[in-house]
Design an enzyme around this catalytic site. Structure first.
Site, PDB file in Angstrom:
ATOM      1  N   GLY A  10       0.832  -1.200   0.000  1.00  0.00           N
ATOM      2  CA  GLY A  10       0.000   0.000   0.000  1.00  0.00           C
ATOM      3  C   GLY A  10       0.866   1.249   0.000  1.00  0.00           C
ATOM      4  N   ASP A  94      23.864  -4.566  -8.692  1.00  0.00           N
ATOM      5  CA  ASP A  94      24.654  -5.315  -7.693  1.00  0.00           C
ATOM      6  C   ASP A  94      23.853  -5.520  -6.377  1.00  0.00           C
ATOM      7  OD1 ASP A  94      27.997  -5.258  -7.896  1.00  0.00           O
ATOM      8  OD2 ASP A  94      27.173  -4.279  -9.509  1.00  0.00           O
ATOM      9  N   ARG A 129     -26.808  14.396  15.627  1.00  0.00           N
ATOM     10  CA  ARG A 129     -26.633  12.985  15.271  1.00  0.00           C
ATOM     11  C   ARG A 129     -25.397  12.397  15.942  1.00  0.00           C
ATOM     12  NH1 ARG A 129     -27.549  13.967   8.833  1.00  0.00           N
ATOM     13  NH2 ARG A 129     -29.737  13.404   8.744  1.00  0.00           N
ATOM     14  N   GLY A 137      -6.388   0.787   9.517  1.00  0.00           N
ATOM     15  CA  GLY A 137      -5.750   0.168  10.680  1.00  0.00           C
ATOM     16  C   GLY A 137      -6.189  -1.274  10.752  1.00  0.00           C
ATOM     17  N   GLU A 188     -10.612   0.058  10.965  1.00  0.00           N
ATOM     18  CA  GLU A 188     -11.231  -0.992  10.131  1.00  0.00           C
ATOM     19  C   GLU A 188     -11.076  -2.390  10.734  1.00  0.00           C
ATOM     20  OE1 GLU A 188      -9.116  -0.878   6.369  1.00  0.00           O
ATOM     21  OE2 GLU A 188      -7.188  -1.224   7.354  1.00  0.00           O
ATOM     22  N   ARG A 232     -24.942   8.054  11.676  1.00  0.00           N
ATOM     23  CA  ARG A 232     -24.418   7.922  10.322  1.00  0.00           C
ATOM     24  C   ARG A 232     -22.985   7.397  10.368  1.00  0.00           C
ATOM     25  NH1 ARG A 232     -29.050   8.810   9.284  1.00  0.00           N
ATOM     26  NH2 ARG A 232     -29.916  10.427   7.910  1.00  0.00           N
TER      27      ARG A 232
HETATM   28  O1  F6P Z   1      -2.133  -2.278   4.694  1.00  0.00           O
HETATM   29  C1  F6P Z   1      -2.401  -0.935   4.560  1.00  0.00           C
HETATM   30  C2  F6P Z   1      -3.820  -0.711   4.133  1.00  0.00           C
HETATM   31  O2  F6P Z   1      -4.004   0.659   3.865  1.00  0.00           O
HETATM   32  C3  F6P Z   1      -4.868  -1.238   5.115  1.00  0.00           C
HETATM   33  O3  F6P Z   1      -5.149  -0.324   6.154  1.00  0.00           O
HETATM   34  C4  F6P Z   1      -6.043  -1.493   4.200  1.00  0.00           C
HETATM   35  O4  F6P Z   1      -6.902  -2.479   4.744  1.00  0.00           O
HETATM   36  C5  F6P Z   1      -5.389  -1.968   2.953  1.00  0.00           C
HETATM   37  O5  F6P Z   1      -4.088  -1.421   2.927  1.00  0.00           O
HETATM   38  C6  F6P Z   1      -6.115  -1.582   1.682  1.00  0.00           C
HETATM   39  O6  F6P Z   1      -5.501  -2.240   0.630  1.00  0.00           O
HETATM   40  P1  F6P Z   1      -5.663  -1.828  -0.897  1.00  0.00           P
HETATM   41  O7  F6P Z   1      -4.951  -0.520  -1.091  1.00  0.00           O
HETATM   42  O8  F6P Z   1      -5.000  -2.942  -1.621  1.00  0.00           O
HETATM   43  O9  F6P Z   1      -7.128  -1.700  -1.174  1.00  0.00           O
END
Ligand code: F6P
Length: 308
Positions: A10, A94, A129, A137, A188, A232
């Site tokens: 990522g 190298d 709300r 994460g 997440e 929401r």
């Molecule tokens: O591993 C880093 C991350 O940003 C996670 O937080 C997330 O779940 C995942 O990569 C998302 O992956 P992608 O960019 O492949 O959708």
């Protein structure tokens, strides 16, 4: 010496500043030559490579993304493997980390998330709300902890801490009773007490790991039903990985890039460069990759004093 650079996995804001720091120091101080593998390990496996002259890194420290591209290619699959990688290396040229105090891109991600959560708060207050902001994460909750603290969240939920829906409901109701629009920040990878694994509804990634995202959408109707407060959910997603790096990330990235060149020059193979306090260090892979840098209990307890 000819040195190859790749960016893999990522992306995050600051990768270009790392590339620039490495190339500038390598050329200016050591007269090295640089090549870049395109799209991470895919470029190594496929031999897809470009030269990186000094002109290519001009002005890129403030540029988000990575000029080399990235991918989640596993170098041991898709026609790869050690022999293929070694062959291409010999022909052409190298390398949630425990060992570093901060990773490149973290400060920027926290900045982006904090600004977004601040915006959610004003609309939440207008409508009375409850807002749930989901941040990245997977295994660790550093972004949620820092952005949540910075934005004054009433609840912060991270992968390291199992919390019951009853407890979350109580914190939300306490904030509401004081006349506040309750603000919940959830990583997440958060796993509520009644679940075994993180919420996942998007299949697997190329490494066979569940793609995360959507726990906020699960929590919102549940909390609304329990509290009667209109709720929401907002999932920030890849917004946190895009755009220009913060000044702090640019400086960190530049220093790490330059230090990576020192690793090569000094033959410190099997090490990664890391921030320790305010200094840059070379840390062995076994120390760097052995375990994840999780949010310590005392950091969560410290934040939790202000929940509710
Ligand atoms: O591993 C880093 C991350 O940003 C996670 O937080 C997330 O779940 C995942 O990569 C998302 O992956 P992608 O960019 O492949 O959708």
């Amino acid at each position: 010496m000819k040195i190859g650079i790749l960016t893999s996995g990522g992306d995050c804001p600051g990768l270009n500043a790392v590339i620039r720091g490495a190339v500038l120091k390598g050329i200016a101080i050591h007269g090295h030559e640089f090549v870049g593998f395109l799209d991470g390990w895919r470029g190594v496996v496929g031999g897809d490579v470009i030269g990186i002259p000094r002109t290519l890194v001009r002005g890129i420290a403030k540029q988000g993304g990575t000029i080399l591209g990235t991918s989640r290619t596993n170098p041991f699959e898709n026609g790869g493997g050690p022999d293929v990688v070694r062959d291409h290396m010999e022909r052409l040229v190298d390398n949630d980390l425990e060992a570093t105090d901060y990773s490149v891109g973290f400060d920027t991600a926290v900045q982006i998330a904090t600004e977004a959560i601040d915006r959610l708060r004003t609309t939440a207050e207008s409508h009375h709300r409850c807002m749930i902001a989901e941040v990245m994460g997977r295994h660790v909750g550093w972004i949620a902890l820092h952005a949540g603290m910075a934005a004054g969240a009433h609840v912060i939920l991270i992968p390291e801490q199992k919390v019951s829906i009853d407890q979350i409901t109580q914190w939300v109701e306490e904030a509401h009773t004081r006349g506040r629009a309750p603000l919940v920040v959830v990583a997440e990878g958060f796993v509520p007490e009644h679940m075994e694994t993180p919420h996942s509804e998007r299949g697997l990634d190329t490494f066979g790991r569940p793609r995360l995202g959507g726990i906020a959408d699960q929590l919102a109707p549940e909390l609304e039903a329990r509290t009667g407060i209109e709720t929401r959910a907002t999932i920030l997603g890849h917004i946190q990985r895009g755009g220009v790096p913060s000044a702090l990330d640019r400086v960190l990235a530049t220093r790490l890039g330059m230090a990576a060149i020192d690793s090569v020059v000094e033959g410190l193979w099997g090490t990664m460069v890391a921030l320790n306090g305010t200094g840059i260090e070379h840390v062995g892979f076994q120390d760097a990759l052995g375990q994840l840098k999780v949010v310590p209990q005392k950091r969560y307890d410290e934040a939790a004093v202000l929940f509710g």
